[in-house]
Design an enzyme around this catalytic site. Structure first.
Site, PDB file in Angstrom:
ATOM      1  N   GLY A   1      -4.523   5.181   7.230  1.00 46.70           N
ATOM      2  CA  GLY A   1      -3.065   5.052   7.373  1.00 46.70           C
ATOM      3  C   GLY A   1      -2.440   6.415   7.116  1.00 46.70           C
ATOM      4  O   GLY A   1      -1.315   6.527   6.631  1.00 46.70           O
TER       5      GLY A   1
ATOM      6  N   GLY B   1       4.351   7.184   6.538  1.00 41.57           N
ATOM      7  CA  GLY B   1       5.316   7.721   5.587  1.00 41.57           C
ATOM      8  C   GLY B   1       4.677   8.071   4.256  1.00 41.57           C
ATOM      9  O   GLY B   1       5.060   9.051   3.613  1.00 41.57           O
TER      10      GLY B   1
ATOM     11  N   ASN C   1       0.998  -3.262   0.893  1.00 39.18           N
ATOM     12  CA  ASN C   1       1.623  -4.471   0.364  1.00 39.18           C
ATOM     13  C   ASN C   1       1.391  -5.679   1.259  1.00 39.18           C
ATOM     14  O   ASN C   1       1.210  -5.524   2.453  1.00 39.18           O
ATOM     15  CB  ASN C   1       3.143  -4.249   0.258  1.00 39.18           C
ATOM     16  CG  ASN C   1       3.529  -3.621  -1.063  1.00 39.18           C
ATOM     17  OD1 ASN C   1       3.047  -4.016  -2.101  1.00 39.18           O
ATOM     18  ND2 ASN C   1       4.430  -2.645  -1.009  1.00 39.18           N
TER      19      ASN C   1
ATOM     20  N   ASP D   1       4.670   1.972 -10.350  1.00 48.09           N
ATOM     21  CA  ASP D   1       5.433   1.258 -11.381  1.00 48.09           C
ATOM     22  C   ASP D   1       5.436   2.050 -12.689  1.00 48.09           C
ATOM     23  O   ASP D   1       6.446   2.112 -13.391  1.00 48.09           O
ATOM     24  CB  ASP D   1       4.842  -0.145 -11.587  1.00 48.09           C
ATOM     25  CG  ASP D   1       4.879  -0.958 -10.301  1.00 48.09           C
ATOM     26  OD1 ASP D   1       5.938  -0.974  -9.654  1.00 48.09           O
ATOM     27  OD2 ASP D   1       3.849  -1.544  -9.932  1.00 48.09           O
TER      28      ASP D   1
ATOM     29  N   HIS E   1       2.181  -6.352  -8.504  1.00 44.24           N
ATOM     30  CA  HIS E   1       3.100  -5.382  -7.904  1.00 44.24           C
ATOM     31  C   HIS E   1       4.108  -6.072  -6.989  1.00 44.24           C
ATOM     32  O   HIS E   1       4.156  -5.827  -5.789  1.00 44.24           O
ATOM     33  CB  HIS E   1       2.324  -4.291  -7.148  1.00 44.24           C
ATOM     34  CG  HIS E   1       3.237  -3.252  -6.555  1.00 44.24           C
ATOM     35  ND1 HIS E   1       3.979  -2.382  -7.319  1.00 44.24           N
ATOM     36  CD2 HIS E   1       3.573  -2.979  -5.274  1.00 44.24           C
ATOM     37  CE1 HIS E   1       4.715  -1.617  -6.535  1.00 44.24           C
ATOM     38  NE2 HIS E   1       4.492  -1.964  -5.277  1.00 44.24           N
TER      39      HIS E   1
HETATM   40  N1  LIG Z   1       1.513  -0.103  -3.755  1.00 47.18           N
HETATM   41  C1  LIG Z   1       2.718   0.410  -3.795  1.00 47.18           C
HETATM   42  O1  LIG Z   1       3.241   0.702  -4.884  1.00 47.18           O
HETATM   43  C2  LIG Z   1       3.468   0.694  -2.529  1.00 47.18           C
HETATM   44  C3  LIG Z   1       3.038   0.200  -1.333  1.00 47.18           C
HETATM   45  N2  LIG Z   1       3.692   0.476  -0.164  1.00 47.18           N
HETATM   46  C4  LIG Z   1       3.148  -0.094   1.070  1.00 47.18           C
HETATM   47  O2  LIG Z   1       2.390   0.892   1.769  1.00 47.18           O
HETATM   48  C5  LIG Z   1       2.302   0.522   3.149  1.00 47.18           C
HETATM   49  C6  LIG Z   1       2.571   1.722   4.040  1.00 47.18           C
HETATM   50  O3  LIG Z   1       3.894   2.161   3.895  1.00 47.18           O
HETATM   51  P1  LIG Z   1       4.445   3.416   4.758  1.00 47.18           P
HETATM   52  O4  LIG Z   1       3.489   4.534   4.732  1.00 47.18           O
HETATM   53  O5  LIG Z   1       5.833   3.638   4.320  1.00 47.18           O
HETATM   54  O6  LIG Z   1       4.447   2.771   6.221  1.00 47.18           O
HETATM   55  P2  LIG Z   1       4.439   3.545   7.626  1.00 47.18           P
HETATM   56  O7  LIG Z   1       4.777   2.555   8.674  1.00 47.18           O
HETATM   57  O8  LIG Z   1       5.250   4.781   7.537  1.00 47.18           O
HETATM   58  O9  LIG Z   1       2.923   4.001   7.769  1.00 47.18           O
HETATM   59  C7  LIG Z   1       1.895   3.085   7.922  1.00 47.18           C
HETATM   60  C8  LIG Z   1       0.786   3.738   8.708  1.00 47.18           C
HETATM   61  O10 LIG Z   1      -0.249   2.769   8.835  1.00 47.18           O
HETATM   62  C9  LIG Z   1      -0.784   2.925  10.133  1.00 47.18           C
HETATM   63  N3  LIG Z   1      -1.508   1.727  10.530  1.00 47.18           N
HETATM   64  C10 LIG Z   1      -1.027   0.542  10.973  1.00 47.18           C
HETATM   65  N4  LIG Z   1      -2.040  -0.286  11.279  1.00 47.18           N
HETATM   66  C11 LIG Z   1      -3.174   0.388  11.008  1.00 47.18           C
HETATM   67  C12 LIG Z   1      -4.546   0.080  11.116  1.00 47.18           C
HETATM   68  N5  LIG Z   1      -4.960  -1.104  11.570  1.00 47.18           N
HETATM   69  N6  LIG Z   1      -5.441   1.021  10.760  1.00 47.18           N
HETATM   70  C13 LIG Z   1      -5.029   2.223  10.293  1.00 47.18           C
HETATM   71  N7  LIG Z   1      -3.745   2.580  10.188  1.00 47.18           N
HETATM   72  C14 LIG Z   1      -2.838   1.674  10.536  1.00 47.18           C
HETATM   73  C15 LIG Z   1       0.423   3.214  11.024  1.00 47.18           C
HETATM   74  O11 LIG Z   1       0.018   3.784  12.270  1.00 47.18           O
HETATM   75  C16 LIG Z   1       1.198   4.156  10.137  1.00 47.18           C
HETATM   76  O12 LIG Z   1       0.836   5.494  10.371  1.00 47.18           O
HETATM   77  C17 LIG Z   1       3.290  -0.628   3.324  1.00 47.18           C
HETATM   78  O13 LIG Z   1       2.594  -1.844   3.353  1.00 47.18           O
HETATM   79  C18 LIG Z   1       4.160  -0.535   2.086  1.00 47.18           C
HETATM   80  O14 LIG Z   1       4.758  -1.758   1.754  1.00 47.18           O
HETATM   81  C19 LIG Z   1       4.792   1.269  -0.166  1.00 47.18           C
HETATM   82  C20 LIG Z   1       5.266   1.807  -1.332  1.00 47.18           C
HETATM   83  C21 LIG Z   1       4.687   1.527  -2.608  1.00 47.18           C
HETATM   84  O1  LIG Z   2       9.191  -2.074  -2.299  1.00 48.79           O
HETATM   85  C1  LIG Z   2       8.389  -1.884  -1.362  1.00 48.79           C
HETATM   86  O2  LIG Z   2       8.349  -2.575  -0.328  1.00 48.79           O
HETATM   87  C2  LIG Z   2       7.429  -0.764  -1.498  1.00 48.79           C
HETATM   88  C3  LIG Z   2       6.838  -0.830  -2.846  1.00 48.79           C
HETATM   89  O3  LIG Z   2       5.924  -1.568  -3.107  1.00 48.79           O
HETATM   90  C4  LIG Z   2       7.510  -0.095  -3.921  1.00 48.79           C
HETATM   91  O4  LIG Z   2       8.344   0.795  -3.657  1.00 48.79           O
HETATM   92  O5  LIG Z   2       7.210  -0.394  -5.087  1.00 48.79           O
END
Ligand SMILES: NC(=O)C1=CN([C@@H]2O[C@H](COP(=O)(O)OP(=O)(O)OC[C@H]3O[C@@H](n4cnc5c(N)ncnc54)[C@H](O)[C@@H]3O)[C@@H](O)[C@H]2O)C=CC1
Ligand SMILES: O=C([O-])CC(=O)C(=O)O
Length: 340
Positions: free
Chosen positions: A33, A37, A144, A177, A204
């Site tokens: 991924g 972002g 997530n 967190d 989370h």
């Molecule tokens: N654990 C945590 O604390 C947090 C988790 N997240 C989660 O992280 C995830 C990604 O968020 P962002 O980077 O902002 O999203 P984004 O949409 O900017 O990037 C996601 C990337 O995943 C890629 N992708 C989609 N399907 C794929 C696959 N089958 N194989 C490989 N790559 C694939 C996309 O092409 C894209 O480049 C979301 O699910 C978000 O909710 C976000 C913030 C905090």
């Molecule tokens: O809130 C969301 O969707 C992304 C996330 O997990 C975080 O920022 O903690």
């Protein structure tokens, strides 16, 4: 276009076998991924770390460009780009650490659970290849909803006979967190944020995020009203960012920082550094929920020791109790998804 990308990635990855080691200065880290972002700034932070010698970038789009861009940075990590499922095995082969931020983020009005239908399948498919190619690599799942995606990953490993019940190497990354709790407590108390550590346990999402400021170091105290406000701010901090971004996604830069913090601790522990402790969401025998984030002592195989739920005050004990039904239902949803 496709085959032009495939060849160099294969060539680099066969030599990458030599990179796999438990030395922090000789580690292969794969980001799945990597074009997203979170993936891009996380990859930048990893490229900037002395701990990484091979940075392997996988996505279903844009990895040739992201890899070319990062490869011009004058730090030692070799960067390879891998595009599409046919190149996933090469991307993760011999990896010491795999970080997964692949999947869709929230928009305003959505809960993390609303992402399940799309992201559960993405995590499952990525883990199927990881279970076959590099079952012993440490994996940090960012995608997530983390509460069910981590059980999904372990169910995949079980199905592929890649699961080791004596070892915990699959983590849900909940470091954001902790990063937020440290930031907000330091702001409230006028403390040096570099010196503060606030454990955050549970899961989370929403009420499953359980900050424990009563166990902060250095010790801090709050009137109950402030403690409640602080707790709710940490629980809703993801939504705060989603709303501020107004449709343009969720936390990316702070998450990249948090995932890098997690990665550096894992890599330092792989290299034999002592006392690397991080809160993360893992399979747990320490609570009624089968998965639960607690402080973990990291070691060469992942979790060296689960340090369990720290001491709590009554208010925090109640938060734990309140979180259990939602957490257990999230975990069941992940396991049920895999039994279909
Ligand atoms: N654990 C945590 O604390 C947090 C988790 N997240 C989660 O992280 C995830 C990604 O968020 P962002 O980077 O902002 O999203 P984004 O949409 O900017 O990037 C996601 C990337 O995943 C890629 N992708 C989609 N399907 C794929 C696959 N089958 N194989 C490989 N790559 C694939 C996309 O092409 C894209 O480049 C979301 O699910 C978000 O909710 C976000 C913030 C905090
Ligand atoms: O809130 C969301 O969707 C992304 C996330 O997990 C975080 O920022 O903690």
């Amino acid at each position: 276009m496709f085959s032009r990308i495939a060849r160099p990635s294969l060539a680099v990855c066969s030599s990458a076998r030599n990179f796999s080691s438990s030395s922090q200065n000789n580690a292969k880290v794969a980001v799945l991924g990597a074009s997203g972002g979170i993936g891009q700034p996380l990859s930048l932070l990893l490229k900037n770390s002395h701990r990484v010698t091979h940075l392997s970038l996988y996505d279903v789009m844009h990895t040739p460009g992201v890899a070319a861009d990062l490869s011009h940075i004058s730090t030692k990590a070799k960067v390879t780009g891998h595009l599409g499922i046919d190149q996933l095995a090469d991307a993760v082969k011999d990896a010491d650490l795999i970080l997964i931020p692949a999947g869709v983020p929230r928009k305003p009005g959505m809960t993390r659970d609303d992402l399940f239908n799309t992201n559960a399948g993405i995590v499952r498919d990525l883990c199927e290849v990881c279970a076959e190619v590099c079952p012993d690599a440490i994996m940090g799942i960012i995608t997530n909803p983390v509460n069910p995606t981590v059980p999904i990953a372990e169910e995949v490993y079980k199905r592929k006979n890649a699961f080791n019940e004596n070892k915990i190497n699959i983590f849900g990354v909940t470091s954001l967190d902790v990063v937020r709790a440290n930031t907000f407590v330091a702001e409230l108390k006028g403390l040096d944020v570099d010196k503060i550590n606030v454990p955050v346990i549970g899961g989370h999402s929403g009420v499953t995020i359980i900050p424990l400021p009563s166990q902060a170091t250095p010790a801090v105290s709050f009137p109950q009203e402030d403690r409640t406000r602080l707790t709710e701010r940490i629980q809703n901090a993801g939504t705060e960012v989603v709303e501020a971004k107004a449709g343009a996604g969720s936390a990316t830069l702070s998450m990249a920082f948090a995932a890098a913090r997690f990665a550096y601790k894992v890599l330092d522990a792989l290299n034999g550094a002592d006392n690397k402790v991080e809160c993360a969401y893992v399979r747990s025998a320490k609570t009624p929920a089968a998965y639960f984030a607690t402080p973990l002592l990291l070691g060469k195989n992942g979790v060296e020791k689960n340090l369990g739920i720290p001491k709590t005050i009554e208010y925090e004990a109640q938060l734990i109790e309140n979180a259990m039904p939602e957490l257990q239902s999230n975990i069941k949803k992940g396991i049920d998804f895999m039994s279909k």
